[in-house]
Structures are given as C-alpha cells and as structure tokens.
Motif scaffolding. Structure first.
Motif, PDB file in Angstrom:
ATOM      1  N   THR A   4       0.817  -1.210   0.000  1.00  0.00           N
ATOM      2  CA  THR A   4       0.000   0.000   0.000  1.00  0.00           C
ATOM      3  C   THR A   4       0.855   1.265   0.000  1.00  0.00           C
ATOM      4  OG1 THR A   4      -0.104   0.100   2.400  1.00  0.00           O
ATOM      5  CG2 THR A   4      -1.829  -1.169   1.282  1.00  0.00           C
ATOM      6  N   MET A   5       2.139   1.095  -0.231  1.00  0.00           N
ATOM      7  CA  MET A   5       3.003   2.287  -0.244  1.00  0.00           C
ATOM      8  C   MET A   5       4.213   2.012  -1.127  1.00  0.00           C
ATOM      9  SD  MET A   5       4.101   1.888   3.759  1.00  0.00           S
ATOM     10  CE  MET A   5       2.582   1.151   4.336  1.00  0.00           C
ATOM     11  N   ASP A   6       4.897   3.070  -1.487  1.00  0.00           N
ATOM     12  CA  ASP A   6       6.021   2.831  -2.380  1.00  0.00           C
ATOM     13  C   ASP A   6       7.233   2.345  -1.581  1.00  0.00           C
ATOM     14  OD1 ASP A   6       7.746   5.916  -3.264  1.00  0.00           O
ATOM     15  OD2 ASP A   6       7.489   4.961  -1.336  1.00  0.00           O
TER      16      ASP A   6
ATOM     17  N   VAL B 217       8.810   4.671   1.235  1.00  0.00           N
ATOM     18  CA  VAL B 217       7.983   4.812   2.430  1.00  0.00           C
ATOM     19  C   VAL B 217       7.896   3.474   3.164  1.00  0.00           C
ATOM     20  CG1 VAL B 217       5.673   5.378   3.261  1.00  0.00           C
ATOM     21  CG2 VAL B 217       6.673   6.683   1.389  1.00  0.00           C
TER      22      VAL B 217
ATOM     23  N   ASN C  67       4.653  10.205   7.144  1.00  0.00           N
ATOM     24  CA  ASN C  67       4.556   9.605   5.826  1.00  0.00           C
ATOM     25  C   ASN C  67       3.115   9.399   5.384  1.00  0.00           C
ATOM     26  OD1 ASN C  67       7.369   8.958   4.750  1.00  0.00           O
ATOM     27  ND2 ASN C  67       7.482   8.338   6.889  1.00  0.00           N
TER      28      ASN C  67
ATOM     29  N   GLN D  11      -6.889  15.104  10.430  1.00  0.00           N
ATOM     30  CA  GLN D  11      -7.984  14.308   9.882  1.00  0.00           C
ATOM     31  C   GLN D  11      -9.264  15.121   9.743  1.00  0.00           C
ATOM     32  OE1 GLN D  11      -7.964  11.251  12.860  1.00  0.00           O
ATOM     33  NE2 GLN D  11      -6.608   9.900  11.695  1.00  0.00           N
TER      34      GLN D  11
ATOM     35  N   ILE E 296       8.530  11.672   2.519  1.00  0.00           N
ATOM     36  CA  ILE E 296       7.454  12.109   1.626  1.00  0.00           C
ATOM     37  C   ILE E 296       6.857  13.413   2.132  1.00  0.00           C
ATOM     38  CG2 ILE E 296       5.109  11.579   0.906  1.00  0.00           C
ATOM     39  CD1 ILE E 296       6.815   9.890  -0.669  1.00  0.00           C
TER      40      ILE E 296
ATOM     41  N   TRP F 188       6.823  17.136   0.450  1.00  0.00           N
ATOM     42  CA  TRP F 188       5.673  17.999   0.205  1.00  0.00           C
ATOM     43  C   TRP F 188       5.843  19.349   0.892  1.00  0.00           C
ATOM     44  CZ3 TRP F 188       0.945  14.258   0.774  1.00  0.00           C
ATOM     45  CH2 TRP F 188       0.908  13.450  -0.359  1.00  0.00           C
TER      46      TRP F 188
ATOM     47  N   LYS G 278       7.727  14.218 -28.900  1.00  0.00           N
ATOM     48  CA  LYS G 278       6.928  13.578 -27.846  1.00  0.00           C
ATOM     49  C   LYS G 278       5.525  14.194 -27.783  1.00  0.00           C
ATOM     50  CE  LYS G 278       6.307  11.551 -23.681  1.00  0.00           C
ATOM     51  NZ  LYS G 278       6.133  10.135 -23.525  1.00  0.00           N
ATOM     52  N   ASP G 279       5.452  15.513 -27.940  1.00  0.00           N
ATOM     53  CA  ASP G 279       4.165  16.197 -27.813  1.00  0.00           C
ATOM     54  C   ASP G 279       4.075  17.270 -28.892  1.00  0.00           C
ATOM     55  OD1 ASP G 279       1.877  17.432 -27.100  1.00  0.00           O
ATOM     56  OD2 ASP G 279       2.471  17.962 -25.063  1.00  0.00           O
TER      57      ASP G 279
ATOM     58  N   GLN H  77      -0.145  12.944 -23.986  1.00  0.00           N
ATOM     59  CA  GLN H  77       1.301  13.057 -24.261  1.00  0.00           C
ATOM     60  C   GLN H  77       2.057  13.696 -23.110  1.00  0.00           C
ATOM     61  OE1 GLN H  77      -1.155  14.071 -26.208  1.00  0.00           O
ATOM     62  NE2 GLN H  77      -0.765  13.690 -28.355  1.00  0.00           N
ATOM     63  N   ASN H  78       1.395  14.555 -22.332  1.00  0.00           N
ATOM     64  CA  ASN H  78       2.145  15.189 -21.246  1.00  0.00           C
ATOM     65  C   ASN H  78       1.726  14.646 -19.873  1.00  0.00           C
ATOM     66  OD1 ASN H  78      -0.282  16.420 -20.757  1.00  0.00           O
ATOM     67  ND2 ASN H  78       0.428  18.521 -20.983  1.00  0.00           N
TER      68      ASN H  78
ATOM     69  N   ARG I 260       1.744  12.883 -16.446  1.00  0.00           N
ATOM     70  CA  ARG I 260       2.844  12.722 -15.482  1.00  0.00           C
ATOM     71  C   ARG I 260       2.441  11.679 -14.443  1.00  0.00           C
ATOM     72  NH1 ARG I 260       5.668  18.136 -13.877  1.00  0.00           N
ATOM     73  NH2 ARG I 260       7.365  16.672 -14.003  1.00  0.00           N
TER      74      ARG I 260
ATOM     75  N   PHE J 123       1.834  10.493  -7.130  1.00  0.00           N
ATOM     76  CA  PHE J 123       1.810   9.494  -6.063  1.00  0.00           C
ATOM     77  C   PHE J 123       1.037  10.006  -4.862  1.00  0.00           C
ATOM     78  CE2 PHE J 123       5.559   9.127  -8.630  1.00  0.00           C
ATOM     79  CZ  PHE J 123       5.524   7.797  -8.994  1.00  0.00           C
ATOM     80  N   SER J 124       0.493   9.052  -4.112  1.00  0.00           N
ATOM     81  CA  SER J 124      -0.231   9.410  -2.893  1.00  0.00           C
ATOM     82  C   SER J 124       0.771   9.717  -1.775  1.00  0.00           C
ATOM     83  CB  SER J 124      -1.118   8.247  -2.459  1.00  0.00           C
ATOM     84  OG  SER J 124      -0.296   7.215  -1.939  1.00  0.00           O
ATOM     85  N   GLY J 125       0.218  10.064  -0.611  1.00  0.00           N
ATOM     86  CA  GLY J 125       1.072  10.359   0.531  1.00  0.00           C
ATOM     87  C   GLY J 125       1.958   9.203   0.926  1.00  0.00           C
ATOM     88  N   THR J 126       1.497   8.003   0.644  1.00  0.00           N
ATOM     89  CA  THR J 126       2.333   6.852   0.971  1.00  0.00           C
ATOM     90  C   THR J 126       3.098   6.358  -0.249  1.00  0.00           C
ATOM     91  OG1 THR J 126       0.468   5.393   0.560  1.00  0.00           O
ATOM     92  CG2 THR J 126       0.839   6.068   2.828  1.00  0.00           C
ATOM     93  N   GLY J 127       3.081   7.155  -1.299  1.00  0.00           N
ATOM     94  CA  GLY J 127       3.896   6.820  -2.448  1.00  0.00           C
ATOM     95  C   GLY J 127       3.224   5.917  -3.459  1.00  0.00           C
ATOM     96  N   LEU J 128       1.958   5.586  -3.251  1.00  0.00           N
ATOM     97  CA  LEU J 128       1.252   4.769  -4.244  1.00  0.00           C
ATOM     98  C   LEU J 128       0.977   5.591  -5.498  1.00  0.00           C
ATOM     99  CD1 LEU J 128      -1.564   2.942  -2.267  1.00  0.00           C
ATOM    100  CD2 LEU J 128       0.409   1.924  -3.372  1.00  0.00           C
TER     101      LEU J 128
ATOM    102  N   PRO K 146     -13.690  16.546   6.003  1.00  0.00           N
ATOM    103  CA  PRO K 146     -13.173  15.213   5.631  1.00  0.00           C
ATOM    104  C   PRO K 146     -13.543  14.767   4.210  1.00  0.00           C
ATOM    105  CG  PRO K 146     -14.399  15.162   7.706  1.00  0.00           C
ATOM    106  CD  PRO K 146     -14.710  16.452   7.050  1.00  0.00           C
TER     107      PRO K 146
ATOM    108  N   GLU L 124      -6.743   7.219   2.638  1.00  0.00           N
ATOM    109  CA  GLU L 124      -5.824   6.364   3.392  1.00  0.00           C
ATOM    110  C   GLU L 124      -6.571   5.220   4.086  1.00  0.00           C
ATOM    111  OE1 GLU L 124      -4.065   8.376   6.670  1.00  0.00           O
ATOM    112  OE2 GLU L 124      -3.300   6.517   7.508  1.00  0.00           O
TER     113      GLU L 124
ATOM    114  N   VAL M 188      -7.496   2.495   1.667  1.00  0.00           N
ATOM    115  CA  VAL M 188      -6.319   1.729   1.227  1.00  0.00           C
ATOM    116  C   VAL M 188      -5.959   0.706   2.281  1.00  0.00           C
ATOM    117  CG1 VAL M 188      -3.858   1.876   0.699  1.00  0.00           C
ATOM    118  CG2 VAL M 188      -5.413   3.597  -0.197  1.00  0.00           C
ATOM    119  N   GLN M 189      -5.987   1.143   3.532  1.00  0.00           N
ATOM    120  CA  GLN M 189      -5.640   0.227   4.621  1.00  0.00           C
ATOM    121  C   GLN M 189      -6.616  -0.947   4.680  1.00  0.00           C
ATOM    122  OE1 GLN M 189      -2.830   0.697   6.423  1.00  0.00           O
ATOM    123  NE2 GLN M 189      -2.475   2.511   5.186  1.00  0.00           N
TER     124      GLN M 189
END
Lengths: 675, 579
Positions: free
Chosen positions: A48-50, A53, A92, A126, A263, A267, A363-364, B208-209, B211, B214-219, B368, B398, B401-402
């Motif tokens: 669930t994370m990269d 992290v 994170n 939150q 992370i 930010w 590319k574009d 073409q452009n 990018r 990623f989420s806060g946890t890098g997903l 929220p 989040e 995801v959990q």
C-alpha cells in the motif's frame, strides 16, 4: 474506529512480553496501561506504499517490535518506541497507525502530554475538530498556559464558529505576551468574522508590524478595508498579499514536520518552494526545492522545480544540472525537455537546445509553448522562413491567439514584409476587434511604414479598449511613437507623459520623453526627464552617457562628472561609460574636473573590456594628455592599420588628424560620446 | 414559515456560536430529523447506467473527474428526461462508449412510479468522446432545450429536433473546443434574448504530457491540478441564429488562465446583466462582472470571493448560487477538496462577498470530504433552502487503502438541513442511517436537480465515477405547499435563462429564485422554478415579479399553488419599483 483488543498476534504477545512478561493474569503490565487498553498495530503492508515509504515505516515498526520484545523495556521506553513509530507513520501520511501508536504511548505514559499533543495534531489533520478540541484541552489541563496549544485550540474554536472561546484564548495569550503576532492575527480573524472591521484592522496592523514577513495578513487587511469602504487601502493590501501566516514557536510540531518523514518533507518543501517561486523569491524557492530533492532524490518533480528556481536566480549551470537529473528520472518528458531547451538556448548552447526542443515536440507535437520557443529560436538565428512555418503550426492549434499572431507579424517585419504583417493583423483584428495588443502592434507597424494617420486611429481604438492602467500606458506610449513619426511632436510628448503617469515604471516612455525633449532642444525638460529615468534605472549606462552629454550642453560639467562617476566605480560599468568619463577628464577645460592620470586608467579599463577602435582612440588621447606621445602615436597608427578599411570617412579623418597632433606633440580631440 | 426579506443580515450575524451540533434535541426533533427524505428508486425506475472511467491503470487525470447529467424535457411531454455523460477508454485503444439518453415514461400525472427508457440509439446520440459534463439551453429559440456536451477532446452541440432526436451541429454552430473542457453554461451575454455559451477548460493535460503522481504513501495516484498548466476559458456569442462566434478575447475572458471545474450564472451586482462565477481547482476563483457591452471585468479578489476565509485559493469543484439569507441577492456556495471546508460567500447585495462558512456551521462537517455536485434546494418545501453535496475523493483515501479497497476514493454524500427559525439560520447535517440513500458511499461527481415526478419537490440524479447513476426521489416535499413556474421568453417555449423571479405573498414575505440550468458540477438542472411555501394558508395570494435579463420587470399573478404555471415575457403587467 480503532481496532481495540484484536486477536493476539506475535506482535501483541511480544508487546505484552515487553510490558509484563506475557502473563495471562489481569495484572496491569505497567502502572497505567493494561493489555486491553493497548491497540494492536499491524505490520505495515508494503503493497500500500512505495518502496521508500515502506522501508521507512517498516524499519520504524521493526524498531518498535524490538522494544516490545525486550523484557527489560520500561513503560517509558515502550511509550517512546510507540511515539517514534507514530511520528514516522504520521510524517509519511499514515495518520491511522500514527493515531494508534500515539494512543498506546499515551496509555502507557498518560502524564506525558507530548503524546496527547500529537494525537490532537492527528485529529486536526484528519479534520476531526471536535476530537482535536478535546485533545488540545487535555494538553491544557497539564500545561494551562502553553502558547502553541492555546493558539491551535483557538484556531479549532474559530473553525467551529465558537468565536467567544477563541477570543478568550487569544486574549489570554496576549495578556502573557502582547507581542504575539499569531494571537493578534487570530483576534483580527475573529473580529472580521464578527463584522468588527475597525477592530480587525487594528489587530491585523499590529500583527503585521510584529511580523512583516507574514504577508497573508495583507489579504485580511484588504478585505477589512473593503468592508469599511476604503477601496484604495483595500487594493493596496490585496496587491501585497502573500501566503505566509505569522509563525509561532512549536517544538513538538517541528518534531513531526522535521522528523523522519521523507514524503511529507518533500511535500513541505515543495509547497514552500512553490509559494516562494510564485512570490518571486527565487533564492528561497531554490533552497526549498533543494531540500525536497534531498528528501527524495528520485523524485523528478523536485529536480525540475529546482531547475526552474535556479534558472530564475541566474544559476544556469545549476539549473541545467537539475533539469538533466529530472529528465534522467522522468524519462522522455516533453515539459522538462522544453524547459531545458530554453535554458540551454539562453546559455548559448544552441545546438543542444535545439536537440531537446526537437525531442520535446516529437513527444508532444501539440505543445504550444514548445512551438513558440521553437519559432523564437528560429527567428533569433535568422531562420525567418522556418519561424513562420512554426508559428503557422502553433496558430493551427490556437488560431485566435493574439500573442502568436503578433509574433508572426514580427517575423514578417524581419523579412521586410510589413504590408503582409499589416494584412495579417488586420485580419486578426476583424476577429478580435477589441484586442488592444493587436491594435497596438498594428499601430506601431503602420507608424513605421509611414501610415501615421492609420496608426493613430488604431492606437486610439487600443486606448479605448484597454482595460487596465498597464495596457493604457502601453497604448499611450505607442500612440506617442506614431505621433512622433507623424510629426506631431507636442502630442507625442503628451502621450509619453500620460504613459508614465499611468505606469511610472514604463521604461521606454521615460526614455522617449527625454529624447524627444532633447530633439526639440527643450534641454531643461530633457534633463528633468533623464533624471526621472535614472532615478529608476540608474544602471543604464548609455542613458547615463546621454544625460552627461546633455549636462555638458547645458554647461554643467560638474553634473556630467557626477553622473558618470556614480556608475564608473561599478564592476558592471560599461566601456562606453568608462571611455566617456576618460574623455571628459582629458578634454574638460575646468581644472577642477580635468584629471588626465585617472583618464589613462579608465581608458585602459574600457579597452580591456572592449577592444573597439573607439576605446583605443580614447586611450591614445589619454596617453597624449599624460605626455606619452610616442605611445599615443604607436597606438593611433595601429588603429589605422587594423581598422581604417572599416571606418566611415569622418572617423578616418579624425583618427588621421589626431595622429598628426600626437606626432607634433599636441593633444588630440575626440567627441564626448565617441563610438 | 418564510423568511422576511428585510433584516437577514442581522439574522446571519445572530447565528454566531451556533454550530452544527447546536445543542440537545428533543426526541420529537430527533425523529423528525431522521425520517427518510429521499428514496433510491434507481432500480425500480429502470435506470441501469454505470459510468466507465476507462481505468487505464495509468491514472490519467480525466479518469477521476467525470461525469455529469442533465435533466431536460426533450419531447415537450411535460416531464424531465435524463441525459447521462459517459467516459470509456480514454486512450482510444478500445471502442468508445456513448452517452445515454433516457426518456421519462412515468405516468406521474396520476402518481405512478418513475420509469425511464433508454432511447439513446433512436435519439441519434453520437458515440465517441470521453465525456465530462453537459449544459442545456435553447440555442435557436425553437422552444427545445439543446445539449452542449463537454469532453476530454472535442465538445459537441446536439440540437434537439423536438421529436425526441438530436443532431450534432458542433461544426456548423462553430462552438468546437477540443481541449479538456469541464464546465459549461448557457447565458444571455448582452440581453438580446438569445443564448451565448461559456466553456471552462480545466488544465493543459494531454495523454502526451501525462505525469506520474503518487499518494502520501507513495502509491501511484491521480495528479493534482498543480501538475499541469492553467488554460484559458472560452465564451461563444450567439449571432442570433444558433451560429456562434468565439469572443473569448474581446470579452476579456481570455485574459486570465485558470483551472475551471464549475460555473454559475447570476446577476451578482444587481445591474441587470448576467455575470459569471467560475470555480477553479487550486487557484483563485473568478467573478466575471458583465459590463453590458459584451465584456467582462474580473472582480473576484476585491469582491471577496476569490480566496477563502484563510486568504487561500481552494480546490473548487461544484458551485451553486441562491438567495440563502432571503435578502434578495444571490450568495455563492462551492464544494472543495478533503482538508478544506466547502465555502459559502454571502453577498451584501452589491456584489461584495464575505466567507461565512464557519459562522453558519457549514465548515467542520465538510472538511473530511471532497465535494463535487451541489445545490441549494428546499427539500421539505418549508421555505428554507437546504444544501446537498455529493462527494468522492480524487486521491486515495488512506483509510480505504488500509482496508484493501479496490477503488479507494468513495465517500458518503451530505445533506445540510436548514433547521433554523425565521430569526436564526442554522444548518445541521442530516445523518440518518435508516433508509438514507445519501449515506451510501460512492465516488460521486455530478448531481442534477429537478422535479422528476412533477409533485412539487426537487429530486436528484447523482452520477458516480466508475459507478451507477442513482435517482433519489424526494418523498417529503410534496406534503407542504409549493408553487412551480416555467418562465419563458416566447410562445415557442424558450426558457428565459437568467430571469430573476421574486415571489410575493400577500402576508408580505418574498422568495427570490433565478431561472438557470447551470451550476452543480458538470450537470444541468431542471429550468423550472420551485418555491416551497410551508404549511401555508391556502387562501393566500401569490404574485411573481420577473426581472428579465437587461432589467425590464413584469408582474404576474395571482398564481395558483401546488401546480406549475407558465409565465411568458410580455404577457404580464408592468411592475413598479415597489413590486
């Protein structure tokens, strides 16, 4: 909700081992917490994370696990381990496990307010304001006068619309510290929300005086003045608005924002950098983006942003390196390639720039910004046909773009096709008859091709269509240009003056005003206009020389000397200015001004900076003024030898005459602004 | 009871300290608050539409942003039909999906159930295009509402032939725009009586452009709008024959680059001209005040509606305008990203606004959630405007995801009931868990509002990204007195978009509404006006003062209760200034 009393897993058992040797009795494992009050924290799921992290959080979890497995760990050590994990998780973006960890830490050491404070911050993050309020109040029960807690709680009250409670806290802070910019800011916000705008202004002005860097206060001042119907002050403050709120010392919060998060750190720095960039503070932006790259060196966005900021600071080498790194990380990214191409081109690396630009467009192909850059580069390298072709491609994508049509017209002018440019602009004007920029370009070209009446008509229409002072100023300036071309110089002077009145920083209008007065031999007015110009742009050496020359014409050699001297000591002083000063010091009949020895030094400096024959002439003149006739003769002969073929006849005659003077042991003669 | 027109400023001010919590309720109040207000009739009505976002796995930004819905009577049979915008594969590697058109076949005149029939194919709705939103307006004055569909790619103007079929006239009408357009609105720019068109573009995203973000946890996740450049919006002027010209530059609209997701039309500064308010994602919002000569002046910052109460731009999505405080002008409400509040800007009558979100208790409960479609509507027809927002995240939640959720973006929708009295406004989130279709968690985007069953209250069609469109039927509004109006420019039946109608009751109370189909998010609403009148004395006399675009005023009435009436320009009596 949190998963309390979950089935006992290995971790949970280890946790109990750590606290009470995994007994199955009801005996409390610590003085405060029981197994039932602690929350199981599952091993982080790396899917669930990269990777980055996952590594950070897993390491923190394993560290926690190790503490829990250590039989000798005290409750305090265990609480600290939970908190460390909580900080890593929260930093994170994992607020839920962070909350569990802080709750466990708090259950183990309920009198340690740090954990409650972190829990309150989690609740605030939150968006659970009621829980944040409860937790901040809990902190205050331990630390009744803790300023950061009171400030945060007051903000929570404010966001809940509980103005009286917010006010009470802000007042309490101010009683203890009347210099708290944050509390004044909060009081101002509350007063604004209650429509007490006078009181709000007082608090905002006080906060701004205490922390001038907190430029977001300008926004609230602007709104308050607007509500008080003072639009002038409102506009003033709204223009100065920024995004920085008053800062207050909050060591616990800093543990999170500066903690083990990469992370979150990325930010934080990216946001801070972006804001600084938008505000035009490029050095700060570059520093923030650099910190972002340190947090996550594999993130192409932070490298790209760093490149943009460094480019703005003038560090083109650093910017190039940053863009190249971004490109390496992002792969074939057209936007980065385009940025890099622009940078390389401005640094003189034209071929490399063209290669990147070509690849960006491969590319574009519809990337309008890249097409514009392509056309500009083609135009700058005298490939007008190619530039026209590229502008046509861009116009196919955005047919009504005035910017593109104007740029294409300028290329046509380069190709001496002014009439075609006019036709193009007239056609565009049919579609966009109100566009003041189109009308201005039309007017300027028409003035240039001696159609002053048409030019003035279009420029007056541009004036009518202009919607802001900046555009009106530009239109007045263009009108002045056309009027001058049409021979109505008085009208031109009035137009230039109007352009300056509407935009005091309109550089060309200032200069045109001065030069037009000069041409009309209105020398005092010209001098006043030059002085107005130089008060704003004192580093513009060619204008300094013009003003000095005018001073001489007015018989004020001392003023000419002062004008030139003010710039001569600067590292960036131009050879033209240095040469002019040298000639003044040689040729002035005023003994209080003449200084041949200094002239010699200045002439040498000018020649070192620029080897043009005129600077060599000035050096020869200075040498002669210092009695060095042999050197002067040799130099003058050298000038004739290498440059005679390219000299206009009048200049050639001057050089030859001076040679004869030096050969006869007399002083030569050069005009003040010899070029 | 209705709110009196005067004195509302102080009513709002007197609400300081009233939060959503608002103190303890009596058991009766609790029961009242928890009774079902809407019923999900999607299945029984035969609506089987599921949005497809394409799900390329590349997290292309448009995949999380669509799509909308329109409510309009396509065949002049007196009931609202439904147009639903579809996504489909975004990269063109697979066959495109088609938007869908559903005809309302309910026998609502005799209280029958709602029933919809898919007539997409017979109606000639073209296939292709990755759909975002839809706007409605009668572009050629033939009395039939036409459709303008915004796409990631070329937009389409579909002319309503009046016989249940549509023709694509995008090219001949010259309203094409092949960028990524999201909001659109028809409005009368110059007061000539024909409809001009605003089209908002979001960001300069192209495949073409694209990018990687990623989420806060890098997903891997969807990018924020900060990843792409802002673009200019467009205004097309109707030449009077349904053929348009692009006046973006001349009108001044082109002078600003932004990231438009929502638009609402209204006369914010009470000068008789239709203004535009554009809700932008992550950058300052714009208030385009119509100068009356075909041009606009951007005035949001000084007017106090560009930035929120923190002095910061917000991620605005959906937007609506209504006279929330019954003082005769229109206030602005817009939905925002999780972590931000939704925002209510209250108009002082001259086009100056103040963010009063917190004071009216609308801030905390919205933080929220990421809001999209929204509208002020009087759910119970008690004369007080309530507020509905539909929610769905744009970056991963989040918590979900959990939990291993496969599409971790869904959130419940929210209704804020106006539970204040005549002297005190107060909003309270409706949180019943019994038969409350709003509590269902979806990735909601569009919300179109209209009286589907013609029973005098507003029903809602909610569209969900990668999920089913849902029909929520209002089951309480019809219990109170109401009055409905269709406000028309001519005998053909052209809706008078932009006209403002103040209902005047013989007890002195007034209610202000404006005819428009724009607002919400990527959706088009019922053009008819509905006024909830509470448990009114049925003998009360009701008249309506209409202010047409341009400023002319007419008085109509007396008007009957509990039914819809047509009022047509030129057929009323001259209204005096005191009317």
């Amino acid at each position: 909700m949190l998963n309390r009393c979950a089935p006992v897993t290995l971790l949970f058992c280890l946790a109990l081992l750590g606290l009470a040797a995994c007994t199955d009795t009801d005996q409390a494992p610590t003085q405060e917490a029981t197994p039932q009050t602690l929350t199981l924290i599952a091993r982080p799921d790396p899917s669930t994370m990269d990777d980055t992290v996952a590594k950070l959080v897993t390491e923190a979890w394993e560290e926690l696990n190790a503490t829990l497995g250590r039989a000798s760990a005290t409750a305090e050590e265990t609480a600290n381990a939970y908190a460390r994990y909580g900080l890593t998780a929260f930093g994170n973006g994992l607020s839920l496990p962070a909350e569990m960890a802080f709750e466990n830490a708090s259950a183990l050491m309920p009198k340690d307010v740090r954990w409650i404070y972190f829990l309150a911050l989690v609740s605030e993050y939150q968006g659970n304001l009621e829980q944040a309020e409860q937790r901040f109040n809990q902190v205050l029960s331990f630390r009744p006068s803790d300023p950061p807690t009171m400030l945060r709680l007051a903000k929570v009250y404010f966001e809940q619309g509980r103005m009286e409670e917010a006010t009470a806290l802000y007042e309490k802070i101010l009683q203890a510290d009347s210099g708290s910019a944050s509390a004044h800011y909060g009081m101002g916000r509350v007063a604004s929300a209650q429509s007490n705008y006078r009181e709000a202004v007082e608090h905002f002005e006080r906060a701004l005086a205490l922390q001038p860097s907190a430029d977001r206060i300008h926004y609230f001042l602007g709104q308050a003045w607007r509500s008080l119907n003072d639009l002038s002050k409102a506009k003033f403050h709204l223009q100065k608005r920024g995004t920085s709120e008053p800062h207050f010392v909050d060591p616990l919060f800093d543990q999170i924002s500066g903690g083990e998060s990469r992370i979150e750190g990325l930010w934080t720095h990216m946001n801070a950098g972006s804001q600084a960039f938008v505000d035009g503070d490029y050095t700060v932006a570059a520093e923030q983006f650099r910190l972002a790259t340190e947090n996550l060196p594999d993130d192409s966005r932070s490298w790209q942003s760093l490149g943009m900021a460094l480019n703005k600071t003038g560090d083109s080498q650093g910017a190039t390196a940053a863009y190249e790194k971004a490109l390496e990380l992002a792969g074939d990214d057209a936007v980065i390639r385009h940025e890099l191409a622009k940078l390389l081109y401005s640094s003189g690396a034209h071929q490399a720039a063209q290669e990147h630009l070509t690849r960006a467009l491969e590319k574009d192909p519809k990337m309008l910004a890249a097409l514009k850059t392509q056309a500009q580069m083609q135009r700058a390298t005298n490939r007008a046909d190619a530039a026209l072709n590229t502008y046509d491609k861009a116009l196919a994508l955005d047919p009504q773009s005035s910017d593109l049509i104007i740029a294409k017209a300028e290329v046509l002018l380069d190709m001496n096709q002014a009439e075609t440019a006019v036709d193009l602009l007239l056609a565009a004007n049919q579609i966009n008859p109100q566009d003041p920029d189109l009308l201005m370009t039309l007017g300027l070209i028409m003035a240039d091709i001696e159609r002053p009446a048409d030019a003035v008509a279009h420029l007056k229409q541009a004036l009518l269509n202009a919607q802001d002072d900046d555009t009106r100023s530009r239109a007045h300036y263009a009108l002045g240009f056309a009027q001058q071309r049409g021979g109505t110089t008085d009208a031109a002077l009035a137009s230039y003056a109007k352009a300056i009145e509407l935009n005091p920083r309109h550089q060309a209008a200032h200069l045109s005003l001065a030069r037009t007065h000069f041409q009309m031999r209105q020398l005092d007015d010209a001098m006043a206009a030059y002085q107005g110009y130089l008060s704003r742009w004192p580093d513009h050496d060619s204008v300094v020389v013009e003003a000095a020359q005018l001073s001489l014409m007015l018989g004020n050699g001392r003023q000419a000397l002062q004008l030139l001297e003010a710039r001569a000591s600067s590292q960036s002083a131009s050879p033209r200015l240095l040469g002019s000063l040298a000639r003044l010091l040689v040729l002035s009949g005023d003994s209080s001004i003449a200084d041949p020895q200094r002239a010699l030094l200045l002439a040498e400096q000018a020649l070192i900076k620029n080897g043009a024959p005129a600077h060599a002439e000035t050096l020869a003149l200075s040498q002669a003024a210092n009695g060095q006739f042999d050197e002067a003769v040799k130099l003058q002969q050298h000038i004739l030898k290498v440059a005679a073929d390219e000299m206009p006849p009048t200049v050639l005659q001057r050089v030859q005459a001076n040679l004869q003077r030096y050969q006869s042991g007399s002083l030569g003669n050069l005009p003040f602004d010899a070029r | 009871m209705l709110m009196p027109l005067a004195g509302c400023q102080s009513e709002l001010d007197s609400n300081q300290g009233d939060s959503v919590a608002g103190g303890l309720d009596t058991p009766e109040q609790t029961a009242e608050q928890h009774r079902p207000l809407f019923v999900d009739v999607t299945q029984s009505a035969g609506l089987a539409f599921a949005h497809e976002n394409g799900g390329s796995g590349r997290f292309y930004m448009p995949e999380i942003m669509g799509a909308g819905a329109a409510l309009l009577d396509i065949d002049d049979d007196g009931d609202l039909d439904l147009y639903l915008v579809q996504g489909g594969p975004i990269d063109g590697n697979l066959p495109s999906a088609s938007d869908r058109l559903y005809r309302n076949d309910s026998d609502v005149k005799v209280g029958g159930e709602l029933k919809f029939t898919d007539i997409t194919d017979s109606a000639g709705i073209p296939t292709g295009g990755y759909g975002m939103g839809v706007a409605t307006g009668d572009v050629d004055g033939d009395g039939h509402l036409d459709l303008y569909v915004t796409n990631f790619g070329p937009n389409r103007l579909l002319k309503n032939q009046g016989d249940g079929t549509f023709t694509d006239i995008s090219e001949s009408a010259a309203v094409g725009d092949d960028r990524w357009s999201v909001p659109a609105a028809f409005f009368d720019l110059e007061g000539y009586g024909d409809l001009d068109l605003y089209v908002g573009s979001y960001v300069d995203f192209r495949l073409q452009n694209h990018r990687d973000c990623f989420s806060g946890t890098g997903l891997a996740d969807f990018c924020s709008p900060h990843s792409y450049s802002a673009v200019t919006d467009r205004v097309f002027r109707n030449r009077g024959n349904g053929v348009f010209e692009d006046v973006s530059a001349n009108s001044g609209i082109r002078s600003v680059r932004s990231k438009a997701l929502g638009v609402i039309t209204a006369d914010f500064d009470a000068d008789g001209q239709t203004d535009l308010y554009v809700a932008n994602d992550g950058v300052a919002n714009q208030l385009w005040l119509n100068q009356g000569d075909g041009r606009f002046a951007e005035s949001a910052l000084l007017a106090g509606c560009a930035l929120n109460y923190e002095g910061l731009p917000e991620a605005s999505m959906g937007v609506d305008a209504a006279d929330v405080d019954n003082d005769g002008d229109e206030d602005l409400f817009m939905t925002h990203l999780r972590g931000e509040t939704n925002t209510l800007y209250v108009n002082d009558g001259s086009g100056n606004f103040e963010d009063r979100t917190i004071r009216l208790g609308l801030a905390g409960p919205s933080i929220p959630f990421t809001g999209f479609g929204t509208a002020w509507l009087d759910v119970e027809n008690d004369g007080k405007l309530d507020l509905l927002t539909v929610n769905g995240a744009v970056t991963v939640e989040e918590r979900l995801v959990q939990q291993g959720d496969a599409f971790p973006y869904h959130q419940p929708n929210q209704l804020f009931r106006n539970v204040g009295s005549a002297t005190q406004f107060k909003f309270q989130e409706y949180q019943s868990e019994n038969n409350n279709p709003l509590a269902a968690s979806h990735v909601s985007r569009g919300a179109a509002f209209g009286d589907l069953d013609n029973d005098g209250d507003l029903d809602v069609v909610i569209t969900n990204n990668s999920g089913p469109a849902r029909i929520l039927q209002n089951v309480v509004g019809q219990d109170n007195a109401w009055l409905g109006l269709r406000v028309l420019l001519n005998d053909n039946g052209t809706d008078a978009l932009g006209a403002a109608v103040t209902l005047q009751l013989s007890d002195g109370s007034r209610l202000f509404r404006r005819v428009r189909t724009s607002g919400s998010y990527v959706s088009a609403n019922d053009p008819r006006l509905l006024y909830g009148l509470g448990n009114l004395d049925e003998d009360i006399r009701v008249a309506a003062v209409v202010e047409w675009v341009g400023g002319q005023r007419e008085l109509f009435g007396p008007l009957p209760l509990r039914r819809y009436s047509d009022i047509i320009r030129g057929q009323g009596r001259p209204a005096t200034l005191t009317d």
